[in-house]
Design a protein around this motif. Structure first.
Motif, PDB file in Angstrom:
ATOM      1  N   ILE A   1       0.894  -1.317  -0.178  1.00  0.00           N
ATOM      2  CA  ILE A   1      -0.167   0.153   0.085  1.00  0.00           C
ATOM      3  C   ILE A   1       0.871   1.214   0.010  1.00  0.00           C
ATOM      4  O   ILE A   1       1.744   1.487   0.845  1.00  0.00           O
ATOM      5  N   ASP A   2       0.578   1.993  -0.923  1.00  0.00           N
ATOM      6  CA  ASP A   2       1.619   3.360  -1.023  1.00  0.00           C
ATOM      7  C   ASP A   2       0.893   4.470  -0.243  1.00  0.00           C
ATOM      8  O   ASP A   2       1.525   5.367   0.208  1.00  0.00           O
ATOM      9  N   PHE A   3      -0.472   4.725  -0.501  1.00  0.00           N
ATOM     10  CA  PHE A   3      -1.024   5.592   0.160  1.00  0.00           C
ATOM     11  C   PHE A   3      -2.228   5.225   0.729  1.00  0.00           C
ATOM     12  O   PHE A   3      -2.967   4.267   0.340  1.00  0.00           O
ATOM     13  N   LEU A   4      -2.806   6.006   1.850  1.00  0.00           N
ATOM     14  CA  LEU A   4      -4.117   5.529   2.638  1.00  0.00           C
ATOM     15  C   LEU A   4      -4.988   6.788   2.631  1.00  0.00           C
ATOM     16  O   LEU A   4      -4.420   7.779   3.326  1.00  0.00           O
ATOM     17  N   ASN A   5      -6.011   6.833   2.541  1.00  0.00           N
ATOM     18  CA  ASN A   5      -7.226   7.632   2.992  1.00  0.00           C
ATOM     19  C   ASN A   5      -8.155   7.065   3.817  1.00  0.00           C
ATOM     20  O   ASN A   5      -8.820   6.103   3.766  1.00  0.00           O
ATOM     21  N   LEU A   6      -8.066   7.668   5.165  1.00  0.00           N
ATOM     22  CA  LEU A   6      -9.063   7.348   6.399  1.00  0.00           C
ATOM     23  C   LEU A   6     -10.493   8.039   6.596  1.00  0.00           C
ATOM     24  O   LEU A   6      -9.888   9.233   6.715  1.00  0.00           O
ATOM     25  N   ALA A   7     -11.213   7.411   6.129  1.00  0.00           N
ATOM     26  CA  ALA A   7     -12.597   8.355   6.247  1.00  0.00           C
ATOM     27  C   ALA A   7     -13.540   7.871   7.046  1.00  0.00           C
ATOM     28  O   ALA A   7     -13.712   6.654   7.528  1.00  0.00           O
ATOM     29  N   VAL A   8     -14.196   8.848   8.046  1.00  0.00           N
ATOM     30  CA  VAL A   8     -15.304   8.373   9.044  1.00  0.00           C
ATOM     31  C   VAL A   8     -16.586   8.477   8.153  1.00  0.00           C
ATOM     32  O   VAL A   8     -16.862   9.528   7.496  1.00  0.00           O
ATOM     33  N   PHE A   9     -17.373   7.441   8.302  1.00  0.00           N
ATOM     34  CA  PHE A   9     -18.644   7.471   7.460  1.00  0.00           C
ATOM     35  C   PHE A   9     -19.541   8.671   7.656  1.00  0.00           C
ATOM     36  O   PHE A   9     -19.706   8.880   9.165  1.00  0.00           O
ATOM     37  N   ASN A  10     -20.109   9.075   6.868  1.00  0.00           N
ATOM     38  CA  ASN A  10     -21.311  10.024   6.656  1.00  0.00           C
ATOM     39  C   ASN A  10     -22.487   9.453   6.317  1.00  0.00           C
ATOM     40  O   ASN A  10     -22.292   8.856   5.091  1.00  0.00           O
ATOM     41  N   LEU A  11     -23.409   9.412   6.831  1.00  0.00           N
ATOM     42  CA  LEU A  11     -24.923   8.785   6.209  1.00  0.00           C
ATOM     43  C   LEU A  11     -25.541   9.736   5.404  1.00  0.00           C
ATOM     44  O   LEU A  11     -25.902  10.873   5.549  1.00  0.00           O
ATOM     45  N   PRO A  12     -25.515   9.363   3.866  1.00  0.00           N
ATOM     46  CA  PRO A  12     -26.476  10.216   3.088  1.00  0.00           C
ATOM     47  C   PRO A  12     -27.671  10.380   3.430  1.00  0.00           C
ATOM     48  O   PRO A  12     -28.207   9.263   3.846  1.00  0.00           O
ATOM     49  N   ALA A  13     -28.356  11.592   3.543  1.00  0.00           N
ATOM     50  CA  ALA A  13     -29.577  12.048   4.329  1.00  0.00           C
ATOM     51  C   ALA A  13     -30.457  11.233   3.440  1.00  0.00           C
ATOM     52  O   ALA A  13     -31.769  10.844   4.109  1.00  0.00           O
ATOM     53  N   HIS A  14     -30.399  10.988   1.940  1.00  0.00           N
ATOM     54  CA  HIS A  14     -31.577  10.588   1.321  1.00  0.00           C
ATOM     55  C   HIS A  14     -31.323   9.190   0.747  1.00  0.00           C
ATOM     56  O   HIS A  14     -32.115   8.644  -0.224  1.00  0.00           O
ATOM     57  N   SER A  15     -30.374   8.394   1.098  1.00  0.00           N
ATOM     58  CA  SER A  15     -30.102   6.930   0.859  1.00  0.00           C
ATOM     59  C   SER A  15     -31.354   6.148   1.254  1.00  0.00           C
ATOM     60  O   SER A  15     -31.811   6.421   2.423  1.00  0.00           O
TER      61      SER A  15
ATOM     62  N   ARG B   1     -19.355   8.217  16.143  1.00  0.00           N
ATOM     63  CA  ARG B   1     -18.117   9.115  15.570  1.00  0.00           C
ATOM     64  C   ARG B   1     -16.997   9.380  16.556  1.00  0.00           C
ATOM     65  O   ARG B   1     -15.904   9.254  15.988  1.00  0.00           O
ATOM     66  N   ASP B   2     -17.322   9.540  17.852  1.00  0.00           N
ATOM     67  CA  ASP B   2     -16.243  10.006  18.695  1.00  0.00           C
ATOM     68  C   ASP B   2     -15.462   8.647  18.984  1.00  0.00           C
ATOM     69  O   ASP B   2     -14.230   8.622  19.226  1.00  0.00           O
ATOM     70  N   ARG B   3     -16.076   7.372  19.202  1.00  0.00           N
ATOM     71  CA  ARG B   3     -15.112   6.254  19.348  1.00  0.00           C
ATOM     72  C   ARG B   3     -14.487   5.891  18.059  1.00  0.00           C
ATOM     73  O   ARG B   3     -13.325   5.438  18.411  1.00  0.00           O
ATOM     74  N   VAL B   4     -15.086   6.143  17.008  1.00  0.00           N
ATOM     75  CA  VAL B   4     -14.233   5.758  15.621  1.00  0.00           C
ATOM     76  C   VAL B   4     -12.922   6.695  15.649  1.00  0.00           C
ATOM     77  O   VAL B   4     -11.862   6.300  15.475  1.00  0.00           O
ATOM     78  N   ARG B   5     -13.260   8.018  15.800  1.00  0.00           N
ATOM     79  CA  ARG B   5     -12.230   8.993  15.839  1.00  0.00           C
ATOM     80  C   ARG B   5     -11.009   8.660  16.737  1.00  0.00           C
ATOM     81  O   ARG B   5      -9.978   8.878  16.437  1.00  0.00           O
ATOM     82  N   ARG B   6     -11.467   8.415  18.035  1.00  0.00           N
ATOM     83  CA  ARG B   6     -10.597   7.975  19.273  1.00  0.00           C
ATOM     84  C   ARG B   6      -9.761   6.624  18.699  1.00  0.00           C
ATOM     85  O   ARG B   6      -8.464   6.526  18.856  1.00  0.00           O
ATOM     86  N   PHE B   7     -10.436   5.539  18.147  1.00  0.00           N
ATOM     87  CA  PHE B   7      -9.654   4.575  17.844  1.00  0.00           C
ATOM     88  C   PHE B   7      -8.514   4.733  16.591  1.00  0.00           C
ATOM     89  O   PHE B   7      -7.426   4.279  16.369  1.00  0.00           O
ATOM     90  N   LEU B   8      -9.163   5.597  15.534  1.00  0.00           N
ATOM     91  CA  LEU B   8      -8.248   5.963  14.630  1.00  0.00           C
ATOM     92  C   LEU B   8      -6.914   6.699  15.093  1.00  0.00           C
ATOM     93  O   LEU B   8      -5.816   6.229  14.632  1.00  0.00           O
ATOM     94  N   THR B   9      -7.164   7.568  16.049  1.00  0.00           N
ATOM     95  CA  THR B   9      -5.920   8.337  16.611  1.00  0.00           C
ATOM     96  C   THR B   9      -5.143   7.362  17.547  1.00  0.00           C
ATOM     97  O   THR B   9      -3.914   7.450  17.335  1.00  0.00           O
ATOM     98  N   ARG B  10      -5.671   6.724  18.327  1.00  0.00           N
ATOM     99  CA  ARG B  10      -4.828   6.086  19.476  1.00  0.00           C
ATOM    100  C   ARG B  10      -4.586   4.469  19.105  1.00  0.00           C
ATOM    101  O   ARG B  10      -3.519   4.010  19.615  1.00  0.00           O
TER     102      ARG B  10
END
Length: 513
Positions: free
Chosen positions: A428-442, A472-481
């Protein structure tokens, strides 16, 4: 009826690495109908204009250094030699961004090479966008865009002005420009289109909340509607081929070679992923046959010389990829692709490399099979691993996208993604880490307990109560820590070009462009 003239504008702020493909696509279709069409990348001119602005008094060492070296850094980003030294590259980018930040701060906004935010005005509230139009003189780009608009209108006044708004980062500045245009040319027809506008128009019951300011909002491909506005005729469905970059100054962008963006298709050929805007908006998939696309790419090579093709497709089709292995497009190239078994075939991947492929962007999303199944990705983690290693062995860089916090994920499944990433970090050369956003009208949103994410009538996402408590707060903590801690992952994340991200990533690959 004499054809009406049109001015097409790409407003600030968008990354200044390559010209806007949407304007080039529209220009080709309009000029083919003998319509007087001019294009203007106001985002590029705005950024370059602020970077060249006479220096204000700087109160800190970093800003003084950045101001002193801005011309040198701007020139360096257009030279391939800079990309051989990551640290020097990052300093040049961060220093240029510091100049923009200082210019934004003096106007009371937060400004970067890739974003624009206002402390009081939100791009998800139509009332705030109208306010941005009413207070256009306070926009930091106002001295630049008002002067250029005056020149363009003096040259000849357009009957129609079209603004292509694709990103949230453009919305407030776009409406500031609309306010200025209305004050200068009150009789002009103002039309807005682009990806963000298309998403707005898919909000149930929205319509046009900008009556009196914007005459029309256009959803999806805009060629047919603009041709109709300018000629009175009703053309058929537009082709996916044909681009005209003739008045865009491709060598002015902040990349070491001219980059030519190109979309070989519209929509997504897979269109089965859960929570996908393509599915929610029911966008049809359109493309020309692969041979016709290659013919068009080769014609463009002769007319608009470049050093790299950036494919903008949601996912490059297997047919086009196969065609390119036999008839290369004539330039190095990169783009998004779905993880399929084609990429685990050593012979196919070698031929893809020989066709000019320098990097593939891959939406792997998760290393947990249950999450992949729930997302409708149509892949398995073993195949994804095989694809990563086959591409790596062939010398094709991988830019991998991972998504955390989806309804099907929990902490244990997120850790499986961590394990997967560590196990295959060498490929893997590059990584993009995203936190899920729920599309409002899906359609999936109706099955979840939701609440407002951003307050506003133009909001495209909703907050949701995660069924497993994986908020989201738990996800962000997991990613950081946890996720970002291991040395192999830190190494990959450190590779990512600041602000330009995947747009500059191909220039750091081991194979020089």
């Amino acid at each position: 009826m004499k054809n009406k003239s049109i001015l097409l504008i790409h407003p600030p702020v968008a990354k200044p690495g390559e010209p806007p493909a949407g304007l080039a696509k529209l220009a080709a279709a309009l000029r083919a109908r003998s319509i007087d069409c001019r294009t203007w990348d106001a985002s590029l001119d705005g950024i370059l204009g602020l970077l060249a602005k006479p220096a204000a008094d700087a109160t800190d060492t970093w800003t003084r250094r950045a101001l002193a070296h801005r011309r040198e850094n701007t020139d360096a980003l257009r030279s391939i030699s800079l990309y051989g030294n990551r640290d020097r590259y990052k300093r040049a980018v961060m220093d240029l961004n510091r100049v923009l930040h200082a210019a934004g701060k003096s106007a009371g906004v937060t400004l970067s090479l890739a974003n624009y935010t206002h402390p009081d005005l939100s791009p998800v509230r139509s009332g705030d966008l109208i306010r941005a139009a009413e207070t256009f003189r306070g926009n930091p780009f106002f001295p630049i865009f008002s002067s250029r608009l005056e020149e363009l209108f003096k040259e000849r006044e357009p009957h129609v002005v079209g603004l292509s708004i694709n990103f949230m980062s453009q919305a407030l500045c776009a409406f500031a420009m609309i306010g200025c245009i209305r004050s200068m040319l009150p009789e002009a027809t103002i039309v807005c289109g682009g990806g963000l506008v298309t998403s707005w128009l898919n909000i149930p019951g929205l319509g046009n909340p900008f009556h009196g300011l914007v005459d029309e909002l256009v959803s999806g491909p805009g060629e047919a509607r603009l041709i109709s506005l300018c000629t009175g005729s009703r053309p058929g469905a537009p082709s996916t081929t044909g681009y005209d970059f003739s008045d865009m100054g491709m060598d002015r962008y902040l990349s070491p070679v001219p980059v030519r963006p190109y979309a070989a298709s519209r929509g997504c050929w897979w269109k089965k992923c859960a929570f996908c805007p393509e599915t929610a908006e029911n966008a049809p998939y359109r493309c020309e046959d692969a041979a016709t696309t290659i013919d068009d790419l080769l014609r463009l090579n002769a007319r608009f010389p470049a050093g790299l093709i950036h494919f903008l497709d949601n996912a490059l089709s297997p047919r086009l990829l196969e065609e390119m292995t036999g008839r290369p497009p004539g330039l190095p190239w990169y783009g998004f692709a779905r993880v399929t078994r084609h990429f685990a075939d050593v012979d196919f991947v070698q031929r893809l490399k020989q066709s000019g492929c320098v990097m593939l962007k891959l939406g792997i999303e998760s290393g947990d099979q249950q999450v992949l199944n729930a997302l409708g990705k149509g892949i398995d983690s073993e195949m994804a691993a095989s694809v990563l290693h086959t591409l790596h062995q062939a010398g094709i860089a991988t830019y991998v996208y991972l998504l955390f916090g989806t309804p099907a994920e929990d902490e244990s499944r997120a850790r499986r993604t961590l394990d997967f990433t560590l196990a295959h970090s060498g490929a893997i050369d590059f990584l993009n880490l995203a936190v899920f956003n729920l599309p409002a009208h899906s359609r999936e949103a109706a099955q979840l307990e939701t609440l407002d994410f951003y307050e506003g009538d133009l909001s495209l996402y909703r907050e949701f109560v995660h069924p497993g408590g994986w908020n989201r707060d738990r996800v962000r903590r997991f990613l950081t820590r946890e996720f970002k801690k291991p040395a192999p992952i830190r190494r990959i994340l450190n590779n990512d070009p600041p602000f330009f991200t995947s747009n500059h990533a191909p220039f750091f690959h081991s194979t020089p462009i």
